[in-house]
Scaffold this motif. Structure first.
Motif: not given
Length: 338
Positions: A19-29
């Protein structure tokens, strides 16, 4: 989650992935509402580009935001969003100049043929619609995320102007969207180069005034015949082969321009020939993010309908058939529904 993974030429599988996860503060899923197969995906599928280890595929997407990083303030969970194949912070010097596809923090999307996707640089990449769009508009909004934005860039790079003559080399989804763009930018004559009846029909529906089925020297001669022997003002090169680039350059009048957006494969340009042709040449990955607000508005107001390039719709778990159909030219472009 589930998504497409390419293992070898001709071998695309639908598999369970992390599953994709938030890796940096500028990410979105996001949860994809629709994704698709791109003509450029066929290069590795056909063995024309190295694959290496098995890896996910896909760079076109629209969907619903499920989670955002702490620095993402322009979109929020629950919104419908459209993004670009090239993510961008939309604040660096290149982005401010309108060249978001050369963002200093650019990441190319490569995992979008899935039911969930992590979007890097989400704060500068995603554009939300005011409300959830009607289902019939989703294909056109998906087209905006790449092929319509790329066709638009091809027309702008070729400097299509009101009253001008434009030639579109390539009858895939990008070329057909290039016809839409040339019409919207005011071209008086739009010559689509296509050998396939179904694509010719769609090109005419999108605004093509003439169709040329010949290629190579014969195709160039036909363009010259239709333009008083001099060539077109603007040529949109939407394929990326040596033949298509040669056809584009030789179909352009002195002082005219070629916009090339087909990813080049074994393309070389003779400097002397280009020098004496007096033809302008500009291309590269389209800065789709620059155009997203305007193109989304053109779709939502019903002025353009680029979603018609999707002539095959399949469940996401049949992604392998989507590749096969496009490879065999049984489909212009495959839309995948998670």
């Amino acid at each position: 989650m589930r998504g497409a993974v390419i293992h070898a030429p001709g071998d695309v599988r639908f598999e369970t992935l992390d599953d994709p996860k938030i890796l940096t503060p500028t990410d979105a899923v996001i949860r994809t509402a629709a994704t698709c197969v791109c003509g450029s995906d066929l290069w590795p599928y056909r063995g024309a580009e190295p694959i290496g280890d098995p890896h996910p595929m896909g760079h076109e997407y629209v969907g619903i935001v499920e989670e955002v990083g702490s620095e993402v303030t322009n979109v929020r969970p629950g919104q419908f969003v459209v993004g670009s194949f090239a993510t961008s912070d939309n604040t660096c010097v290149n982005c401010r100049g309108g060249w978001q596809s050369s963002c200093l923090n650019r990441e190319f999307m490569s995992t979008a043929q899935a039911d969930h996707v992590r979007i890097p640089n989400a704060h500068g990449t995603l554009v939300a619609t005011d409300e959830l769009p009607d289902a019939e508009l989703v294909p056109s909004l998906l087209a905006v995320s790449d092929v319509m934005g790329t066709g638009w860039y091809a027309a702008l790079a070729a400097e299509v102007k009101p009253g001008s003559t434009a030639v579109v080399v390539g009858d895939g989804a990008v070329g057909l969207c290039g016809v839409i763009a040339a019409k919207e930018l005011g071209a008086e004559r739009i010559i689509a180069m296509s050998r396939h009846q179904s694509r010719q029909k769609l090109a005419r529906e999108f605004g093509a005034t003439d169709i040329i089925s010949e290629r190579g020297d014969e195709g160039i001669t036909r363009v010259k015949d239709l333009t008083g022997g001099i060539g077109a003002d603007s040529v949109l090169e939407c394929v990326g082969t040596a033949e298509s680039m040669r056809q584009a350059l030789h179909s352009t009048r002195p002082g005219g321009n070629v916009g090339f957006v087909g990813v080049p494969h074994e393309v070389s340009i003779d400097g002397q020939e280009l020098f004496f042709s007096q033809v302008g040449l500009r291309g590269g990955p389209a800065p789709v993010r620059r155009y997203l607000p305007d193109l989304i508005d053109l779709v939502l107001t019903g002025r353009i309908n680029p979603g018609k390039v999707f002539d095959l719709t399949l469940p996401l778990d049949q992604v392998a058939e989507g590749y096969k159909a496009m490879d065999e030219r049984r489909a212009i472009k495959t839309l995948l529904k998670p």
